[in-house]
Design an enzyme around this catalytic site. Structure first.
Site, mmCIF file in Angstrom:
data_model
loop_
_atom_site.group_PDB
_atom_site.id
_atom_site.type_symbol
_atom_site.label_atom_id
_atom_site.label_comp_id
_atom_site.label_asym_id
_atom_site.label_seq_id
_atom_site.Cartn_x
_atom_site.Cartn_y
_atom_site.Cartn_z
ATOM 1 N N HIS A 251 1.019 -1.209 0.100
ATOM 2 C CA HIS A 251 0.086 0.048 0.091
ATOM 3 C C HIS A 251 0.783 1.309 -0.137
ATOM 4 O O HIS A 251 2.209 1.102 0.042
ATOM 5 C CB HIS A 251 -0.931 0.003 1.157
ATOM 6 C CG HIS A 251 -0.273 -0.154 2.418
ATOM 7 N ND1 HIS A 251 0.409 1.099 3.221
ATOM 8 C CD2 HIS A 251 -0.116 -1.213 3.257
ATOM 9 C CE1 HIS A 251 0.828 0.691 4.411
ATOM 10 N NE2 HIS A 251 0.668 -0.549 4.334
ATOM 11 N N CYS B 15 3.111 -4.924 6.789
ATOM 12 C CA CYS B 15 2.652 -4.584 5.336
ATOM 13 C C CYS B 15 3.840 -4.138 4.798
ATOM 14 O O CYS B 15 5.025 -3.859 5.134
ATOM 15 C CB CYS B 15 1.454 -3.927 5.058
ATOM 16 S SG CYS B 15 0.007 -4.589 5.817
#
Length: 433
Positions: free
Chosen positions: A392, A408
């Site tokens: 992301h 992440c």
């Protein structure tokens, strides 16, 4: 003549004029009858003495003699008051020549070119006068657009290199005009992508590559009314509970918005345009000419934890793009092994679940944070088949590759947006240490 008595009672007779001792008369002694006096007495009672050795320092009595030294001899004879002897003369020929015997060698004469004197005039150097007169007038300000500065050299060579790397798909992260680990990694990726071993000191090669890939590294951009209108938020709170109360997670200023649009650091953008008013439509500013070229389709992604970089390859195994990345942390490590892309979401909202994710502050319930570039996942969410994990964007692009994440893979928003266009569901993502 003067008479003195010394310490032995002797009578000393001294010449008052010359200071010389004439005689020394001892005390009178009677040794017998008148006929038995000593020999000196019969001689008259006195005896002569030889002059004494000269004293080392003249006696004061001799100074009168020094004052009355005999005058020097007169060699001029008897001359009247109005007559003087003729001065000695030499007879020389009438041709103007003179004897030089005994005068020594003739001195060396240094001859210099004559110097032309002229007034100094103004201390500031002036250009040669010409037949035409040029008048330079200051530009008038009509309240409209401000022109950008025409020169800026501070770290511009480094920024030009960063722009070249960004165009080629070897992202250096934010363009800030500074060397660092992200630039070093991008140089290696540039070699793998283009096959060219580019060095940061090869100024000529960098300029040639810039000209071939899109032209000048910097261009002028005019701020539009839409840019100045926003929407913006006054500030971005750190607490997720407060974030969830906002309508959108937009940019906080025109500077932040334009810096992200042109892949630049906010401070560097302002330094490049120190006099610019970013809130005024029509203002012309200088920005990075990133102009990324289209990349091939990605069939494999490698998330390199030690290198802090994401590399994407095509079906032939050729490197297509490379981005600096923040991958996990010690508290919330990233996944291991190989996973696959499950879906891609642009400008997503973010769902916070403290039972599945990390716990942020005192928030112990599920929260939905609205979308926007300043949201927790930025403008892109590339979900993996492992729940709650994905690739992301970020609200703080300047920290990519330098901080940690909650497990992440975090990229700059512009890098995540480019990668989202190159991948599709099912593309494998391999995590390597």
């Amino acid at each position: 003549m003067e008479i003195y008595f010394d310490g032995n009672g002797n009578r000393v007779i001294v010449d008052a004029y010359t200071g010389e001792i004439i005689a020394i008369q001892p005390p009178r002694r009677v040794t017998g009858t008148r006929n038995g006096l000593d020999e000196p007495r019969r001689r008259g009672g006195y005896y002569r003495v030889e002059p004494a050795e000269p004293e080392p320092y003249p006696s004061p009595r001799r100074r009168p003699l020094e004052r009355y030294q005999a005058p020097p001899p007169d060699n001029y004879g008897d001359w009247g008051l109005d007559e003087f002897p003729p001065a000695p003369q030499h007879v020389y020929p009438d041709d103007g020549t003179y004897p030089d015997e005994g005068l020594g060698p003739e001195p060396r004469v240094v001859r210099r070119e004559p110097v032309t004197r002229s007034p100094l005039g103004d201390p500031v150097a002036r250009a040669p006068e010409s037949d035409t007169t040029t008048i330079i007038e200051a530009p008038e300000f009509d309240g409209g657009a401000l022109q950008p500065p025409t020169s800026f050299t501070a770290r511009e060579d480094v920024a030009s290199l960063q722009i070249l790397l960004d165009r080629a798909g070897a992202s250096p992260g934010v363009i800030d005009g500074k060397f660092g680990s992200n630039v070093d990694k991008a140089l290696l990726a540039y070699r793998d992508i283009t096959g060219t071993n580019l060095k940061s000191t090869d100024t000529a090669d960098i300029r040639a590559a810039l000209a071939a890939s899109g032209g000048d590294p910097f261009i002028n951009y005019t701020i539009t009314p839409e840019d100045a209108a926003g929407p913006f938020v006054a500030s971005v709170p750190a607490d997720y509970g407060q974030k969830a109360q906002l309508e959108h997670m937009s940019f906080t200023s025109v500077v932040e918005m334009l810096a992200e649009r042109f892949h630049m650091d906010q401070a560097y953008l302002k330094a490049l345009n120190p006099e610019a008013n970013f809130n005024r439509p029509g203002t012309i500013i200088r920005v990075a000419n990133v102009n990324r070229k289209p990349a091939g389709k990605v069939t494999q992604i490698i998330a390199d934890k030690s290198r802090k970089q994401v590399r994407a390859y095509d079906e032939s195994g050729r490197l297509v793009v490379a981005y600096p990345a923040t991958i996990g942390s010690a508290d919330t490590p990233s996944p291991t092994g190989t996973h696959a892309v499950s879906r891609v979401a642009l400008n997503p909202n973010y769902t916070y679940n403290p039972k599945l994710n990390f716990k942020q502050g005192d928030n112990d319930r599920i929260l939905t944070i609205p979308p926007g570039p300043n949201g927790p996942v930025g403008t892109v969410w590339i979900a993996l088949d492992k729940p709650t994990y994905g690739i992301h964007g970020t609200p703080e692009p300047s920290k990519i590759g330098k901080t940690e994440s909650h497990g992440c893979v975090r990229l700059t928003n512009w890098d995540a947006e480019q990668l989202a266009k190159l991948v599709s569901p099912g593309v494998p993502v391999e995590f390597v240490d």
